[in-house]
Design an enzyme around this catalytic site. Sequence first.
Site, PDB file in Angstrom:
ATOM      1  N   TYR A  11       0.841  -1.190   0.000  1.00  0.00           N
ATOM      2  CA  TYR A  11       0.000   0.000   0.000  1.00  0.00           C
ATOM      3  C   TYR A  11       0.881   1.247   0.000  1.00  0.00           C
ATOM      4  O   TYR A  11       1.292   1.749   1.049  1.00  0.00           O
ATOM      5  CB  TYR A  11      -0.933   0.009   1.212  1.00  0.00           C
ATOM      6  CG  TYR A  11      -1.807  -1.222   1.340  1.00  0.00           C
ATOM      7  CD1 TYR A  11      -2.037  -2.070   0.259  1.00  0.00           C
ATOM      8  CD2 TYR A  11      -2.402  -1.554   2.564  1.00  0.00           C
ATOM      9  CE1 TYR A  11      -2.819  -3.201   0.387  1.00  0.00           C
ATOM     10  CE2 TYR A  11      -3.199  -2.679   2.683  1.00  0.00           C
ATOM     11  CZ  TYR A  11      -3.400  -3.502   1.602  1.00  0.00           C
ATOM     12  OH  TYR A  11      -4.176  -4.633   1.732  1.00  0.00           O
ATOM     13  N   PRO A  32     -14.960  -7.166   2.331  1.00  0.00           N
ATOM     14  CA  PRO A  32     -16.016  -7.804   3.131  1.00  0.00           C
ATOM     15  C   PRO A  32     -17.430  -7.334   2.820  1.00  0.00           C
ATOM     16  O   PRO A  32     -18.382  -7.985   3.242  1.00  0.00           O
ATOM     17  CB  PRO A  32     -15.623  -7.443   4.570  1.00  0.00           C
ATOM     18  CG  PRO A  32     -14.890  -6.149   4.435  1.00  0.00           C
ATOM     19  CD  PRO A  32     -14.119  -6.275   3.153  1.00  0.00           C
TER      20      PRO A  32
END
Length: 278
Positions: free
Chosen positions: A56, A202
């Site tokens: 990231y 999710p």
Amino acid sequence: MATDVWRIGGELEVGRLGFGAMHLPTEPGPGRKNALAVARRAVELGVTLIDTAHMYGGGANEELLAEALHPYPDDLLIATKVGMARSAAGEWDHDARPEALRDQVEQALRRLRRDHIGFLQLHRIDPSVPLADQHGALRELREEGKIGHIGLSEVTVGELDEARRTTEIAGVQNRYNLLDREHEPVLAACASAGIAFLPWRPVAWGDSGAHAEVASVAAELGATATQVSLAWLLGHSPVILPIPGTADLAHLEENTAAARLRLPAAHRARLDRLAAPA
């Protein structure tokens, strides 16, 4: 009966609803200032598990979290991932050579301003490096005290079994949500072995809100589709630790409120039928 906490590796207690830091902007400017506020607000709201990675921003996300949260609260666990690196062409690719893993761990320690990483995950298995070498390198780093518990990401049941023959595995991070249960067998293997399962993506990147049945359940419960999706995950298995990510304070508040939502059995049964396990 599901509880609100989980002990990673039987030791590191965290709240089961964590926070994924991937989407936090790291470039200087208003976006970064807001990102710092989001990270701090997550902790204020009771989040005790934050997930980041070397990938990231090439470590910039780790540096952002350190700027926002160091010195860290005693109960906060920042988990990071290694095993990906930029190629000569500037593209991200596998690199889980033992020397590369060691270097990335050392970099993560520096960026996070820590001398120990409690939970370190292998971002992807490198197909060009023997699996035993990859996991063996992480085991050595653990023996040296650089890292604590070891996790994997995007693995099959077979790969998980093979890794466990080399070292203890405390967590698995695979793509999984209410509408995408491809990795149900991996979840079942984790549940059987007492291994944490951290689903990334999710809430299906908003697709859950477009699904009529999810929207209907949300309306009946006075919740949002995102909250219903996260509550379903928390109730589906006690080893599931969702790590929803956002760079928006209001969305963060919405996500964390899902930990208090309990789905009645009838509503859960309706949601269970939306996607058959793989």
